[in-house]
Scaffold this motif. Structure first.
Motif, PDB file in Angstrom:
ATOM      1  N   TYR A  97      -7.780  22.194 -37.065  1.00 22.28           N
ATOM      2  CA  TYR A  97      -8.382  23.390 -37.217  1.00 22.28           C
ATOM      3  C   TYR A  97     -10.005  22.554 -37.008  1.00 22.28           C
ATOM      4  N   GLY A  98     -10.213  21.529 -38.379  1.00 20.97           N
ATOM      5  CA  GLY A  98     -11.400  20.913 -38.810  1.00 20.97           C
ATOM      6  C   GLY A  98     -11.182  20.379 -39.746  1.00 20.97           C
ATOM      7  N   PRO A  99     -11.438  19.222 -40.647  1.00 21.95           N
ATOM      8  CA  PRO A  99     -11.127  18.167 -41.907  1.00 21.95           C
ATOM      9  C   PRO A  99     -11.162  19.366 -43.007  1.00 21.95           C
ATOM     10  N   ARG A 100     -10.308  18.535 -43.579  1.00 23.24           N
ATOM     11  CA  ARG A 100     -10.245  19.284 -45.275  1.00 23.24           C
ATOM     12  C   ARG A 100     -10.614  18.335 -46.147  1.00 23.24           C
ATOM     13  N   VAL A 101     -12.096  17.655 -46.326  1.00 25.36           N
ATOM     14  CA  VAL A 101     -11.918  16.478 -46.873  1.00 25.36           C
ATOM     15  C   VAL A 101     -11.745  17.198 -48.225  1.00 25.36           C
ATOM     16  N   GLN A 102     -12.683  18.246 -49.009  1.00 27.23           N
ATOM     17  CA  GLN A 102     -12.740  18.303 -50.899  1.00 27.23           C
ATOM     18  C   GLN A 102     -11.962  19.519 -50.467  1.00 27.23           C
ATOM     19  N   LEU A 103     -10.854  19.506 -52.134  1.00 29.18           N
ATOM     20  CA  LEU A 103      -9.712  20.470 -51.989  1.00 29.18           C
ATOM     21  C   LEU A 103     -10.405  21.545 -52.938  1.00 29.18           C
ATOM     22  N   LEU A 104     -10.739  22.695 -52.299  1.00 25.42           N
ATOM     23  CA  LEU A 104     -11.653  23.380 -52.692  1.00 25.42           C
ATOM     24  C   LEU A 104     -10.731  24.598 -54.153  1.00 25.42           C
ATOM     25  N   GLU A 105     -11.120  25.127 -55.065  1.00 21.83           N
ATOM     26  CA  GLU A 105     -10.120  25.638 -56.113  1.00 21.83           C
ATOM     27  C   GLU A 105      -9.233  26.311 -54.847  1.00 21.83           C
ATOM     28  N   GLN A 106      -9.870  27.559 -54.110  1.00 22.75           N
ATOM     29  CA  GLN A 106      -9.138  28.560 -53.704  1.00 22.75           C
ATOM     30  C   GLN A 106      -9.416  27.767 -52.049  1.00 22.75           C
ATOM     31  N   LEU A 107      -8.394  27.444 -51.216  1.00 22.19           N
ATOM     32  CA  LEU A 107      -8.186  27.557 -49.961  1.00 22.19           C
ATOM     33  C   LEU A 107      -8.615  28.720 -49.161  1.00 22.19           C
ATOM     34  N   VAL A 108      -8.671  28.965 -47.873  1.00 15.09           N
ATOM     35  CA  VAL A 108      -8.768  29.678 -47.107  1.00 15.09           C
ATOM     36  C   VAL A 108      -7.633  29.248 -45.446  1.00 15.09           C
ATOM     37  N   LEU A 109      -6.898  29.714 -45.740  1.00 19.55           N
ATOM     38  CA  LEU A 109      -5.828  28.640 -44.149  1.00 19.55           C
ATOM     39  C   LEU A 109      -6.207  29.697 -42.765  1.00 19.55           C
ATOM     40  N   ALA A 110      -6.647  29.203 -41.696  1.00 17.52           N
ATOM     41  CA  ALA A 110      -6.472  29.927 -40.732  1.00 17.52           C
ATOM     42  C   ALA A 110      -5.532  29.985 -39.993  1.00 17.52           C
ATOM     43  N   PRO A 111      -4.794  31.138 -39.188  1.00 19.99           N
ATOM     44  CA  PRO A 111      -3.521  30.796 -39.051  1.00 19.99           C
ATOM     45  C   PRO A 111      -3.118  29.731 -38.238  1.00 19.99           C
ATOM     46  N   TYR A 112      -1.552  29.126 -39.092  1.00 17.15           N
ATOM     47  CA  TYR A 112      -1.101  28.090 -38.557  1.00 17.15           C
ATOM     48  C   TYR A 112      -1.956  26.789 -39.101  1.00 17.15           C
ATOM     49  N   GLU A 113      -2.562  27.094 -39.368  1.00 22.00           N
ATOM     50  CA  GLU A 113      -3.560  25.925 -40.460  1.00 22.00           C
ATOM     51  C   GLU A 113      -3.006  24.796 -40.628  1.00 22.00           C
ATOM     52  N   SER A 114      -2.703  23.813 -40.712  1.00 20.30           N
ATOM     53  CA  SER A 114      -2.366  22.827 -40.872  1.00 20.30           C
ATOM     54  C   SER A 114      -3.179  21.810 -41.694  1.00 20.30           C
ATOM     55  N   PHE A 115      -3.128  20.316 -43.018  1.00 19.71           N
ATOM     56  CA  PHE A 115      -3.704  18.923 -42.666  1.00 19.71           C
ATOM     57  C   PHE A 115      -3.214  18.497 -43.696  1.00 19.71           C
ATOM     58  N   ALA A 116      -3.310  17.498 -44.002  1.00 21.27           N
ATOM     59  CA  ALA A 116      -3.208  16.355 -44.289  1.00 21.27           C
ATOM     60  C   ALA A 116      -4.744  15.672 -45.313  1.00 21.27           C
ATOM     61  N   THR A 117      -4.109  15.582 -46.511  1.00 21.84           N
ATOM     62  CA  THR A 117      -6.023  14.604 -47.333  1.00 21.84           C
ATOM     63  C   THR A 117      -4.996  13.696 -47.709  1.00 21.84           C
ATOM     64  N   LEU A 118      -5.762  12.264 -48.711  1.00 25.26           N
ATOM     65  CA  LEU A 118      -5.154  11.129 -48.903  1.00 25.26           C
ATOM     66  C   LEU A 118      -6.078  11.591 -50.193  1.00 25.26           C
ATOM     67  N   ILE A 119      -5.815  11.229 -51.174  1.00 29.81           N
ATOM     68  CA  ILE A 119      -6.332  10.973 -52.914  1.00 29.81           C
ATOM     69  C   ILE A 119      -5.951  10.182 -53.351  1.00 29.81           C
ATOM     70  N   ASN A 120      -6.841   9.027 -52.832  1.00 31.50           N
ATOM     71  CA  ASN A 120      -6.637   7.541 -53.615  1.00 31.50           C
ATOM     72  C   ASN A 120      -7.066   7.142 -54.982  1.00 31.50           C
ATOM     73  N   LYS A 121      -6.734   7.297 -55.940  1.00 22.81           N
ATOM     74  CA  LYS A 121      -6.595   7.657 -57.590  1.00 22.81           C
ATOM     75  C   LYS A 121      -7.616   5.979 -57.806  1.00 22.81           C
ATOM     76  N   ALA A 122      -7.621   5.233 -57.625  1.00 21.67           N
ATOM     77  CA  ALA A 122      -8.332   3.839 -57.304  1.00 21.67           C
ATOM     78  C   ALA A 122      -9.577   3.895 -57.256  1.00 21.67           C
ATOM     79  N   ASN A 123      -9.939   4.847 -56.092  1.00 24.41           N
ATOM     80  CA  ASN A 123     -10.991   4.416 -56.055  1.00 24.41           C
ATOM     81  C   ASN A 123     -12.385   6.340 -57.059  1.00 24.41           C
TER      82      ASN A 123
END
Length: 566
Positions: A540-566
Motif C-alpha cells: 500500500y505505502g511505506p511503513r517507516v515508523q512503527l506507531l503504537e497502533q497500526l491501522v491495516l488496510a485490507p490485505y495490507e502487508s509490509f516488512a520494515t528493517l530496524i538496525n539497532k546499531a544506527n
C-alpha cells in the motif's frame, strides 16, 4: 475495527544461531510444469524448447533454480509421474539433446535445473516391469512388489490406492498381484531389492554428470514401505535407504535435494535434513496445507481456513527447524490450488492479497518456491463440466465418490477449491489467442481470465505482482537477516493478522500481514513502538515508523528493517 494488544512473550526477541551456509539458503526456486508452461512447436503441449525461450523472463524475475516437473519418457497416465525410461525425454517435451541445451542455457543465466524424480514407482510400460510380468522366475521379477492371491483368490490385503480403487492388480499371465499405491499403471518398485537401489543410483549419477543441480524426490517417504504390514509412509528402512542414496550419488556433490513428504512432522523433517545425517537438503511438508482438509474426506470436502491454527503450524516448523535442518517455503505447486484463490481474495483484492501472501512467505526462514504463474497472480479455474478436467486423481475420485452417494455439486465444489488442474491450466503469457501459450489446441482448457491476468500486462505495470516478487527475491540477496535470522511470532491469537520478527545480530525485520478484507487495528509490543526503520517492501505505502497502533488496510502487508546499531 478490532484492537489487539501484544502479549508479554511477544516482547521477547530471540538471539540468532549459526548455520553452515549453503548456496541454496538464499536461493529462490521456480517450479515449471512443462506441459503447461510454453509450447514452442504448437502441438498444444508445453515443451523444453518453450522453456528455453522463456529463460530470460525467469532471469528477469531473479530466480536461481528451476524445479522441472518430470520430462522423462512416459505414457502420461499421470502426466509424467509414471516414468517408462529414466534416461530419455518424452517426445511431447522434446529430446535429450534439448534437455542438455536447457541445462547449458540456464547455466549461462546462473540458473540451476533440478529434476523431478519418481523412484517409488515406474510406469507399467517401463522395460523393467515388462520383463517382471513375463514369468515368476524372470530376473526382473523382484524389481516390483508381487504377492500371491489369498486362498479364496482375493487380493493380498485391502490396501486402497491413493487414486481410488484397490492398490492391487492381478496379472493373469503369472497369476499374482502387483502392488501400486497410485494408478494401476504405476507399479511400485521393490526397494528391498539391492539391484533396484543400484539401478536408481546409477541413473541419478548419470543425470548429475549431465550438469543438473539436484533432484526433487517425489513421494520419497514411501520407498521404505512394508507392504504386508500396510506401513506405507516413514517405514523403518526409509532413512537408511536415503543415507545409502546420498553416499552413492549426490552426497559428494554441491547440489540441492528436496523430498516430498506428506507425512513429515518436524522431528521427521530433521531426520531428512539435518546435515549430520547425510540425507537430503530439505523436505516439502504439507501440514499447513492439510489443516484445510476434512479429517475423513480429505481435500474433496474443504474445511474453513483458520488463521490462528495456520500460524501455529508455521511457527512450529520455523521454530523446530531453526537450528537443525531447513524449511522449504511454498504456498502452491502442481498438485495444489492457486494460493490467491485459497488464502487471498481473487476478485476484489487479487493484487493486494497476492502481494501480501508473497510477503508472508518470503520473509520466513527457509528456501522459497514459486509455482509458475504465482508471480502474476493466476487463480483457480471453474470448468463447467467434469469432462473438461484432465487430472487422473480428480476423474477417478469423482467417479468413485459419486458412486458412493456424494452429490455432483459437492464433488465439484471440492474440485473447484482443491483439484490439481487448478494449477495446470496453461501459463498466461499475454491476452492474445490461447494466452500466447500455443497456437494449437491446448491439452487442457485455459482460465478465461488470461485476458486480464498475463505476463505481458504484469511486465508493463511497475506496481504489478511480478515486480513485487522481483523485489522480494532481490531482498533475500541483500539482507542476511531474511535468510538466517531467528523467527519470533507476533499476535499469535489474532484471527486476521499474521505477523512475526526476524532477527540477526543488530538487524530486526518486522513483518505484518493482514489476512483479511477488513480494516484492522493492532498494537505493537512496547519494544517496537515509535521506532523508525527502513521499509523494505509494502503493498500500500511505506511503513517507516512503527506507531503504537497500526491501522491495516485490507490485505495490507509490509516488512520494515530496524538496525539497532544506527
Amino acid at each position: 475495527m478490532a484492537v489487539t494488544k501484544a502479549t508479554a512473550a511477544e516482547n521477547k526477541i530471540f538471539s540468532n544461531s549459526k548455520l553452515d551456509k549453503k548456496w541454496w539458503h538464499d536461493a529462490v526456486i521456480y517450479q515449471i510444469y512443462p506441459r503447461s508452461f510454453m509450447d514452442a512447436n504448437n502441438d498444444g503441449i508445453g515443451d523444453l524448447a518453450g522453456i528455453i525461450s522463456k529463460l530470460d523472463y525467469l532471469k528477469q524475475l531473479g530466480i536461481n533454480v528451476i524445479w522441472l516437473s518430470p520430462v522423462f519418457k512416459s505414457p502420461m497416465d499421470d502426466n509424467g509421474y509414471d516414468i517408462s525410461d529414466y534416461q530419455d525425454i518424452a517426445s511431447e517435451f522434446g529430446t535429450l539433446a534439448e534437455m542438455d541445451a536447457l541445462i547449458v542455457a540456464a547455466a549461462k543465466r546462473d540458473i540451476k535445473i533440478i529434476m523431478d524424480l519418481v523412484v517409488n514407482h515406474t510406469s507399467d510400460e517401463h522395460p523393467w516391469f515388462i520383463e517382471s510380468k513375463k514369468s515368476l522366475d524372470n530376473p526382473y521379477r523382484d524389481y516390483y512388489v508381487w504377492r500371491k492371491p489369498q486362498p479364496d483368490g482375493s487380493e493380498p490385503n485391502n490396501f486402497h490406492s491413493y487414486f481410488g480403487g484397490s492398490g492391487w492388480e492381478l496379472d493373469t499371465n503369472t497369476g499374482e498381484y502387483y502392488f501400486h499405491q497410485f494408478s494401476k499403471k504405476q507399479p511400485d518398485l521393490n526397494w528391498d531389492n539391492p539391484q533396484v537401489q543400484e539401478e536408481v543410483h546409477n541413473m541419478m549419477n548419470w543425470w548429475l554428470d549431465r550438469g543438473i543441480g539436484g533432484f526433487r524426490m517425489d513421494v520419497i517417504d514411501l520407498i521404505g514401505k512394508e507392504v504386508d504390514k500396510q506401513i506405507m509412509t516413514n517405514g523403518p528402512r526409509l532413512h537408511p535407504l536415503l543415507q545409502q542414496m546420498n553416499k552413492a550419488t549426490f552426497g559428494s556433490r554441491d547440489v540441492l535435494t528436496v523430498g516430498e513428504s506428506w507425512s513429515a512432522t518436524p522431528n521427521i523433517a530433521k531426520l531428512y535434513s539435518d546435515p549430520a545425517r547425510e540425507e537430503l537438503s530439505m523436505v516439502f511438508q504439507f501440514e499447513h496445507i492439510t489443516i484445510t482438509f476434512d479429517p475423513y474426506e480429505g481435500k474433496w470436502k474443504p474445511r474453513a481456513f483458520d488463521l490462528v491454527e495456520f500460524k501455529k503450524v508455521i511457527s512450529k516448523w520455523q521454530t523446530e527447524l531453526a537450528d537443525c535442518g531447513w524449511n522449504s517455503l511454498f504456498w502452491n505447486n502442481h498438485d495444489l490450488p492457486r494460493v490467491v484463490s485459497k488464502y487471498g481474495c481473487p476478485d476484489q483484492y487479487r493484487v493486494e492479497s497476492a502481494k501480501m501472501l508473497a510477503t508472508a512467505l518470503h520473509f520466513l526462514k527457509g528456501t522459497p518456491y514459486i509455482y509458475q504463474g504465482e508471480e502474476i497472480g493466476m487463480t483457480n479455474v471453474k470448468f463447467d463440466n467434469i469432462e473438461d478436467y484432465q487430472d487422473i486423481e480428480t476423474l477417478n475420485l469423482y467417479e468413485e465418490r459419486i458412486a458412493s452417494g456424494v452429490s455432483h455439486e459437492s464433488m465439484m465444489e471440492g474440485i473447484y477449491k482443491n483439484g490439481r488442474d487448478n494449477a495446470r491450466t496453461p501459463m498466461q503469457w499475454n491476452n492474445t489467442f490461447n494466452a500466447g501459450f500455443s497456437t494449437g489446441k491446448p491439452w487442457i482448457k485455459l482460465n478465461p481470465n488470461y485476458v486480464e491476468i498475463n505476463v505481458e500486462s504484469a511486465l508493463s505495470e511497475p506496481t504489478s505482482i511480478f515486480h513485487y516478487y522481483q523485489k522480494l527475491i532481490k531482498l533475500r540477496k541483500q539482507h542476511a537477516v531474511i535468510v538466517y535470522g531467528e523467527f519470533q511470532p507476533l499476535f499469535e491469537e489474532h484471527a486476521q493478522v499474521f505477523a512475526y520478527l526476524r532477527k540477526l545480530d543488530n538487524d530486526t525485520v518486522v513483518v505484518i500481514n493482514n489476512f483479511s478484507a477488513q480494516v484492522i487495528t493492532v498494537s505493537l509490543p512496547n519494544s517496537l513502538q515509535g521506532i523508525t526503520g527502513d521499509c523494505l517492501i509494502n503493498n500500500y505505502g511505506p511503513r517507516v515508523q512503527l506507531l503504537e497502533q497500526l491501522v491495516l488496510a485490507p490485505y495490507e502487508s509490509f516488512a520494515t528493517l530496524i538496525n539497532k546499531a544506527n
